[in-house]
Each structure stands twice: as C-alpha cells, then as structure tokens.
Design a protein around this motif. Sequence first.
Motif, mmCIF file in Angstrom:
data_model
loop_
_atom_site.group_PDB
_atom_site.id
_atom_site.type_symbol
_atom_site.label_atom_id
_atom_site.label_comp_id
_atom_site.label_asym_id
_atom_site.label_seq_id
_atom_site.Cartn_x
_atom_site.Cartn_y
_atom_site.Cartn_z
ATOM 1 N N LEU A 1 28.415 -0.859 10.220
ATOM 2 C CA LEU A 1 27.879 -0.397 11.743
ATOM 3 C C LEU A 1 28.417 0.381 12.823
ATOM 4 C CD1 LEU A 1 25.303 -3.220 12.294
ATOM 5 C CD2 LEU A 1 24.826 -1.189 11.321
ATOM 6 N N VAL A 2 29.882 -0.282 12.723
ATOM 7 C CA VAL A 2 30.821 0.370 13.478
ATOM 8 C C VAL A 2 31.492 1.798 12.901
ATOM 9 C CG1 VAL A 2 33.514 0.347 14.472
ATOM 10 C CG2 VAL A 2 31.786 -1.719 14.870
ATOM 11 N N LYS A 3 31.655 1.865 11.647
ATOM 12 C CA LYS A 3 32.024 2.902 10.825
ATOM 13 C C LYS A 3 31.072 4.103 10.896
ATOM 14 C CE LYS A 3 33.411 4.669 6.209
ATOM 15 N NZ LYS A 3 33.364 4.054 5.019
ATOM 16 N N LYS A 4 29.490 3.566 11.010
ATOM 17 C CA LYS A 4 28.569 4.714 11.109
ATOM 18 C C LYS A 4 28.122 4.940 12.377
ATOM 19 C CE LYS A 4 27.504 4.354 6.748
ATOM 20 N NZ LYS A 4 28.050 5.849 5.835
ATOM 21 N N GLU A 5 28.953 4.295 13.471
ATOM 22 C CA GLU A 5 28.734 4.466 14.922
ATOM 23 C C GLU A 5 27.639 4.273 15.502
ATOM 24 O OE1 GLU A 5 29.961 8.571 15.810
ATOM 25 O OE2 GLU A 5 32.232 8.122 15.261
ATOM 26 N N LEU A 6 27.175 3.247 14.952
ATOM 27 C CA LEU A 6 25.608 2.347 15.404
ATOM 28 C C LEU A 6 26.353 1.591 16.504
ATOM 29 C CD1 LEU A 6 23.666 2.389 12.039
ATOM 30 C CD2 LEU A 6 23.519 3.991 14.103
ATOM 31 N N LEU A 7 27.393 1.175 16.474
ATOM 32 C CA LEU A 7 28.006 0.223 17.329
ATOM 33 C C LEU A 7 29.373 0.681 17.546
ATOM 34 C CD1 LEU A 7 27.448 -3.333 15.636
ATOM 35 C CD2 LEU A 7 26.003 -2.537 17.405
ATOM 36 N N PHE A 8 29.809 0.332 18.946
ATOM 37 C CA PHE A 8 30.965 0.760 19.262
ATOM 38 C C PHE A 8 31.775 -0.521 19.479
ATOM 39 C CE2 PHE A 8 28.859 4.418 21.251
ATOM 40 C CZ PHE A 8 29.453 5.425 20.406
ATOM 41 N N LYS A 9 32.777 -0.776 18.937
ATOM 42 C CA LYS A 9 33.833 -1.762 19.285
ATOM 43 C C LYS A 9 34.383 -1.791 20.549
ATOM 44 C CE LYS A 9 37.537 -4.559 17.270
ATOM 45 N NZ LYS A 9 38.381 -4.640 16.162
ATOM 46 N N GLN A 10 34.082 -2.947 21.485
ATOM 47 C CA GLN A 10 34.729 -2.983 22.777
ATOM 48 C C GLN A 10 35.960 -3.628 22.803
ATOM 49 O OE1 GLN A 10 32.604 -0.862 24.332
ATOM 50 N NE2 GLN A 10 32.291 -2.173 25.972
ATOM 51 N N HIS A 11 35.973 -5.038 22.189
ATOM 52 C CA HIS A 11 37.345 -5.295 21.947
ATOM 53 C C HIS A 11 37.001 -6.464 20.808
ATOM 54 C CE1 HIS A 11 35.582 -8.547 24.577
ATOM 55 N NE2 HIS A 11 35.393 -7.613 25.389
ATOM 56 N N LYS A 12 37.968 -7.279 20.506
ATOM 57 C CA LYS A 12 37.677 -8.106 19.380
ATOM 58 C C LYS A 12 36.406 -9.020 19.506
ATOM 59 C CE LYS A 12 40.168 -11.828 16.812
ATOM 60 N NZ LYS A 12 40.295 -11.449 15.455
ATOM 61 N N GLY A 13 35.571 -8.684 18.319
ATOM 62 C CA GLY A 13 34.211 -9.578 18.280
ATOM 63 C C GLY A 13 33.240 -9.162 19.362
ATOM 64 N N SER A 14 33.514 -8.182 20.114
ATOM 65 C CA SER A 14 32.490 -7.597 21.015
ATOM 66 C C SER A 14 32.157 -6.349 20.828
ATOM 67 C CB SER A 14 32.970 -7.619 22.753
ATOM 68 O OG SER A 14 31.934 -7.315 23.443
ATOM 69 N N TYR A 15 30.960 -5.914 20.670
ATOM 70 C CA TYR A 15 30.283 -4.628 20.355
ATOM 71 C C TYR A 15 29.266 -4.121 21.084
ATOM 72 C CZ TYR A 15 32.883 -5.816 16.004
ATOM 73 O OH TYR A 15 33.803 -6.389 15.323
ATOM 74 N N MET A 16 29.050 -2.785 21.496
ATOM 75 C CA MET A 16 27.894 -2.298 22.225
ATOM 76 C C MET A 16 27.156 -1.427 21.221
ATOM 77 S SD MET A 16 28.177 0.607 25.430
ATOM 78 C CE MET A 16 27.833 -0.270 26.846
ATOM 79 N N LEU A 17 25.835 -1.566 21.510
ATOM 80 C CA LEU A 17 24.918 -0.697 20.662
ATOM 81 C C LEU A 17 25.160 0.672 21.242
ATOM 82 C CD1 LEU A 17 21.807 -2.755 21.064
ATOM 83 C CD2 LEU A 17 22.848 -2.497 19.072
ATOM 84 N N ASN A 18 25.148 1.648 20.433
ATOM 85 C CA ASN A 18 25.284 2.937 20.659
ATOM 86 C C ASN A 18 23.924 3.493 21.387
ATOM 87 O OD1 ASN A 18 25.483 6.002 20.801
ATOM 88 N ND2 ASN A 18 26.246 6.227 18.751
ATOM 89 N N PRO A 19 24.017 3.879 22.663
ATOM 90 C CA PRO A 19 23.146 4.262 23.628
ATOM 91 C C PRO A 19 22.328 5.322 23.022
ATOM 92 C CG PRO A 19 25.028 4.531 24.866
ATOM 93 C CD PRO A 19 25.371 3.804 23.448
ATOM 94 N N THR A 20 23.010 6.203 22.068
ATOM 95 C CA THR A 20 22.417 7.433 21.849
ATOM 96 C C THR A 20 21.205 7.117 20.886
ATOM 97 O OG1 THR A 20 24.675 8.551 21.667
ATOM 98 C CG2 THR A 20 22.851 9.616 20.358
ATOM 99 N N TYR A 21 21.279 6.140 20.254
ATOM 100 C CA TYR A 21 20.368 5.610 19.178
ATOM 101 C C TYR A 21 19.448 4.452 19.775
ATOM 102 C CZ TYR A 21 23.434 8.188 16.286
ATOM 103 O OH TYR A 21 24.130 9.242 15.795
ATOM 104 N N PHE A 22 20.168 3.260 20.648
ATOM 105 C CA PHE A 22 19.479 2.107 20.879
ATOM 106 C C PHE A 22 19.739 1.995 22.341
ATOM 107 C CE2 PHE A 22 21.463 1.774 16.702
ATOM 108 C CZ PHE A 22 20.629 2.221 15.773
ATOM 109 N N PHE A 23 18.555 1.491 23.047
ATOM 110 C CA PHE A 23 19.141 1.005 24.323
ATOM 111 C C PHE A 23 17.995 0.008 24.975
ATOM 112 C CE2 PHE A 23 19.948 1.697 28.907
ATOM 113 C CZ PHE A 23 21.089 1.498 28.932
ATOM 114 N N LYS A 24 18.412 -1.080 25.678
ATOM 115 C CA LYS A 24 17.833 -1.932 26.387
ATOM 116 C C LYS A 24 18.188 -1.729 27.787
ATOM 117 C CE LYS A 24 17.557 -6.121 23.499
ATOM 118 N NZ LYS A 24 18.104 -7.627 23.698
ATOM 119 N N GLY A 25 16.927 -1.225 28.583
ATOM 120 C CA GLY A 25 17.370 -0.956 30.169
ATOM 121 C C GLY A 25 16.654 0.274 30.386
ATOM 122 N N ASN A 26 17.064 0.798 31.587
ATOM 123 C CA ASN A 26 16.149 2.110 32.037
ATOM 124 C C ASN A 26 16.839 3.327 31.497
ATOM 125 O OD1 ASN A 26 17.961 3.176 33.813
ATOM 126 N ND2 ASN A 26 17.526 1.441 35.218
#
Length: 132
Positions: free
Chosen positions: A76-101
């Motif tokens: 998922l990181v390789k496909k850029e659906l997730l971004f690695k923040q630091h070891k073990g922590s990842y952010m959903l790519n907001p271009t595709y997925f988002f919780k919030g306003n």
Amino acid sequence: SGNDMFMMVFLNNLNIYEGGLNLSCIKVMFCCWKYSTFSEGYEGNLITNNLTFKDQVRKEGFNMSNATIDNCISMLVKKELLFKQHKGSYMLNPTYFFKGNIRERTRLVYQIKNKEAREQLQPNEEFNFNND
C-alpha cells in the motif's frame, strides 16, 4: 447519528485492481479506512501497524498472518495509498481517502503536492509533515 463511521473515497485516479493489489491487500486497506484516526491536522487519518491493528484485521474475519499484513502495508505504501510517517505509523493518502472535513483534506493534498515537488530535488524515504 453522531456515531456514524464514514470514510470519503475519491475515485478519480483510483483503481485498486490495476497495478496488482491482491485481495489480502484490499482487505488490509479496508481496515486502514475503518481504524484510521479521526482528528484535525496531521493527527488524523493515521494507522499504526502494531499488534492491536493486526488483531483488528483478524477480528474483521480476515484470517491473515502478521507477515501478510506487513507485506500488504508495504504494498500500500509502494502504491502510494499510504504514506509512511515513521516506523509503524502510516497516513492514508488524502488524495484518495479521508476522514474529516473537505477543507482539511484540500489543505493536506496541497501540502503533499508541494512536498513532493520539493522532494524531487531532495528525495526522502519517509513522508513526515512535521519535518517541513
């Protein structure tokens, strides 16, 4: 009700079947959507790939080993659906997925595009907003 679970999925440019995402990785992506944090700013849309997350994947009925989940997160990181923040922590790519306003999403997508443009000159393995 105020407790409805939701995830915005932006289908423009998203084809999870193209490029080799297998069913296991799609299931892990579903769990990333479901269990990602909901918060303003850089604390939102995060998952931590730890034993708790892996147990949540299995509680969804997805019988996967820790190694399979780790491999899916890497894909998922390789496909850029997730971004690695630091070891073990990842952010959903907001271009595709988002919780919030939507305003918060627009701001994050803008910052990602600017960061990617800067990193073409200075590549960095991890995507960490806090180091800007």
